[in-house]
Scaffold this motif. Structure first.
Motif, PDB file in Angstrom:
ATOM      1  N   GLY A  18       0.792  -1.225   0.000  1.00 57.87           N
ATOM      2  CA  GLY A  18       0.000   0.000   0.000  1.00 57.87           C
ATOM      3  C   GLY A  18       0.819   1.266   0.000  1.00 57.87           C
ATOM      4  N   GLU A  19       2.131   1.173  -0.029  1.00 58.68           N
ATOM      5  CA  GLU A  19       2.980   2.358   0.000  1.00 58.68           C
ATOM      6  C   GLU A  19       2.953   3.088  -1.345  1.00 58.68           C
ATOM      7  N   ASP A  20       2.830   4.417  -1.319  1.00 55.63           N
ATOM      8  CA  ASP A  20       2.865   5.246  -2.521  1.00 55.63           C
ATOM      9  C   ASP A  20       4.330   5.489  -2.874  1.00 55.63           C
ATOM     10  N   ARG A  21       4.840   4.711  -3.830  1.00 58.12           N
ATOM     11  CA  ARG A  21       6.262   4.773  -4.139  1.00 58.12           C
ATOM     12  C   ARG A  21       6.643   6.071  -4.834  1.00 58.12           C
ATOM     13  N   ILE A  22       5.787   6.573  -5.721  1.00 58.26           N
ATOM     14  CA  ILE A  22       6.131   7.797  -6.448  1.00 58.26           C
ATOM     15  C   ILE A  22       6.276   8.966  -5.486  1.00 58.26           C
ATOM     16  N   SER A  23       5.339   9.115  -4.574  1.00 51.86           N
ATOM     17  CA  SER A  23       5.402  10.250  -3.645  1.00 51.86           C
ATOM     18  C   SER A  23       6.570  10.145  -2.681  1.00 51.86           C
ATOM     19  N   SER A  24       7.130   8.956  -2.557  1.00 55.02           N
ATOM     20  CA  SER A  24       8.276   8.800  -1.650  1.00 55.02           C
ATOM     21  C   SER A  24       9.587   9.233  -2.299  1.00 55.02           C
ATOM     22  N   LEU A  25       9.549   9.524  -3.593  1.00 55.80           N
ATOM     23  CA  LEU A  25      10.762   9.975  -4.271  1.00 55.80           C
ATOM     24  C   LEU A  25      11.105  11.399  -3.840  1.00 55.80           C
ATOM     25  N   PRO A  26      12.379  11.778  -3.891  1.00 57.83           N
ATOM     26  CA  PRO A  26      12.765  13.150  -3.527  1.00 57.83           C
ATOM     27  C   PRO A  26      12.176  14.169  -4.507  1.00 57.83           C
ATOM     28  N   ASP A  27      12.005  15.410  -4.036  1.00 60.31           N
ATOM     29  CA  ASP A  27      11.416  16.468  -4.863  1.00 60.31           C
ATOM     30  C   ASP A  27      12.182  16.668  -6.172  1.00 60.31           C
ATOM     31  N   SER A  28      13.495  16.607  -6.103  1.00 62.37           N
ATOM     32  CA  SER A  28      14.310  16.856  -7.295  1.00 62.37           C
ATOM     33  C   SER A  28      13.997  15.851  -8.404  1.00 62.37           C
TER      34      SER A  28
END
Length: 469
Positions: A18-28
């Motif tokens: 259930g983890e949102d992998r895309i949102s866990s990426l750094p802002d850059s």
């Protein structure tokens, strides 16, 4: 009114837990991903969550594409322009890497000028404008003084109105489409781009008015020129005269040249010692006046300027012009290793022996024989006359021969037989044909089987199709 589908946010990608992998990426990294999308899609991610709300405003590339949007929406042009205004107002980076606008005729020119000025103020590196307005499009003067600009692509019917001073010191790429350009285009614009490496011009021109394209660029590596004839019935009724246009090129580092000229301008090509590839297709619209040999002979001046080329393509219009020219000696092309010739049935091949003699180090030859374009095209009988002396390239260098569009006619078979017997180092002969009946196909293969080859290592590959090639 906006459809519901346009409001739907992009799907989130979850791991098995259930983890949102895309949102866990750094802002850059997220900003880098968003910068690869058209701006309207990047903008929609702002509704995903509070973290995503302003990420889109930090993308370095702004890509506004009205063509990707539904045109059936009432007042969509207005909606599109308001969206661009809003994005530029909210965008928070001090610099823009690439600014792109693709749109229809309804975009207000004053709004476009405002957008371009914002991009210039943000130290933009690349500007790409592709529009098809109902009248020639002008551009703000500040664009021609932008010191940060590296690439400028203007695909539209442009009307250039230059300021008194033009200076683009870092511009390396310039692609423009212009409508009846004045001589200011070359005198001011090209001479003000000392770093230019890639120049591509599409111009609607008048053959009765002299326009000079003066390309004197020491850093130029790629030059593609397309001169388009806009002719109506009045032109044909009073008769087409010789083109008064002139093309002057001085580019010692030029590697790739392509000339597609509906008329046949007067060419002066100098210092092209670095030339690798050249594509020449000139004179399509002036065939009816080329009975005057002095006009057709201008082609020799063009060819004399590209003798250092390695890869040469002469398209069908060029071969047609040669058919009208005087029996002058072709220049020598000592560096050409690959030659491609396109000839349609409306013209003979009488220059083929001379062309072969002019390329002594030829390794690969492709001959494409195309059918007439229209039912009314004048068709000359194909003829082949064997040269008295075998060209040097056939004796010692030609390894690959490709021939397409042959029908198995007697003169075609004579030509093919000559190549196969005279090519002493041939490795591969590829033959392609189409529109053959079953009987024509059998006769073609029967004749081919009787040919002897001058090279013991030569292989023959045949591809025959009865459908359109």
């Amino acid at each position: 009114m906006t459809s519901m589908s346009m409001l739907q946010p992009p799907l989130k990608v979850f791991a098995g837990d259930g983890e949102d992998r895309i949102s866990s990426l750094p802002d850059s990294l997220l900003i880098l991903i968003l910068s690869l999308l058209p701006t309207k899609y990047a903008f929609r991610t702002s509704i995903l969550s509070s973290r995503w709300k302003y990420l889109w405003a930090s993308v370095p590339n702004l890509d506004f594409d009205e063509w990707m949007s539904p045109t059936i929406i009432l007042d969509y042009d207005t909606s599109f322009m308001s969206f661009v205004d809003h994005v530029l107002h909210c965008h928070n980076l001090p610099s823009i890497n690439r600014f792109t606008v693709r749109g229809y005729a309804g975009i207000d020119v004053s709004r476009l000028h405002a957008w371009v000025r914002v991009a210039i103020e943000r130290c933009v590196r690349e500007i790409d404008i592709q529009m098809y307005p109902d009248r020639p499009l002008s551009l703000p003067w500040g664009l021609f003084m932008c010191k940060t600009l590296v690439a400028l692509r203007l695909i539209s019917e442009l009307k250039f109105d230059f300021p008194s001073v033009v200076y683009l010191p870092n511009l390396k790429v310039l692609h423009v489409s212009v409508h009846f350009p004045s001589n200011d285009l070359t005198q001011k614009l090209f001479s003000s781009c000392p770093m230019l490496e890639d120049l591509r011009i599409r111009a609607n021109v008048e053959h009765e008015k002299e326009t000079v394209f003066n390309v004197n660029l020491p850093a130029l590596k790629i030059f593609k020129l397309q001169l388009v004839a806009l002719l109506d019935n009045e032109h044909f009724e009073r008769g087409i005269t010789h083109s008064k246009n002139k093309v002057v090129v001085n580019a010692p580092l030029l590697e790739d040249l392509a000339v597609d000229d509906d008329f046949l301008a007067c060419y002066s090509l100098k210092n092209l010692s670095s030339l690798v590839s050249a594509y020449i297709n000139v004179g399509h619209c002036c065939m009816q006046i080329l009975g005057m040999k002095e006009h057709a002979n201008q082609l020799f001046t063009l060819l004399e300027g590209i003798t250092s080329v390695k890869l040469l393509t002469l398209d069908e219009a060029t071969m047609g012009v040669l058919d009208f020219a005087e029996d002058k000696k072709l220049p020598l092309f000592p560096n050409v290793t690959c030659l491609e010739l396109h000839v349609y049935n409306g013209h003979s091949w009488r220059w083929l022996p001379d062309l072969l003699s002019s390329v002594p180090n030829l390794v690969s030859l492709v001959i494409r024989k195309d059918p007439p374009h229209e039912d009314g095209d004048l068709v000359h009988e194909f003829s082949w006359t064997e040269p008295q002396k075998t060209p040097t390239c056939l004796l010692s260098h030609l390894e690959t021969l490709g021939i397409t569009g042959f029908k198995g006619l007697d003169n075609e078979l004579k030509l093919l037989k000559y190549f196969m017997e005279s090519g002493k180092v041939l490795k591969v002969v590829r033959i392609g044909s189409c529109h053959l009946t079953e009987e024509e196909e059998c006769n073609f293969l029967k004749n081919l089987a009787m040919f002897h080859t001058g090279s013991s290592t030569c292989k023959t590959e045949v591809c025959l199709r009865r459908s359109f090639c």
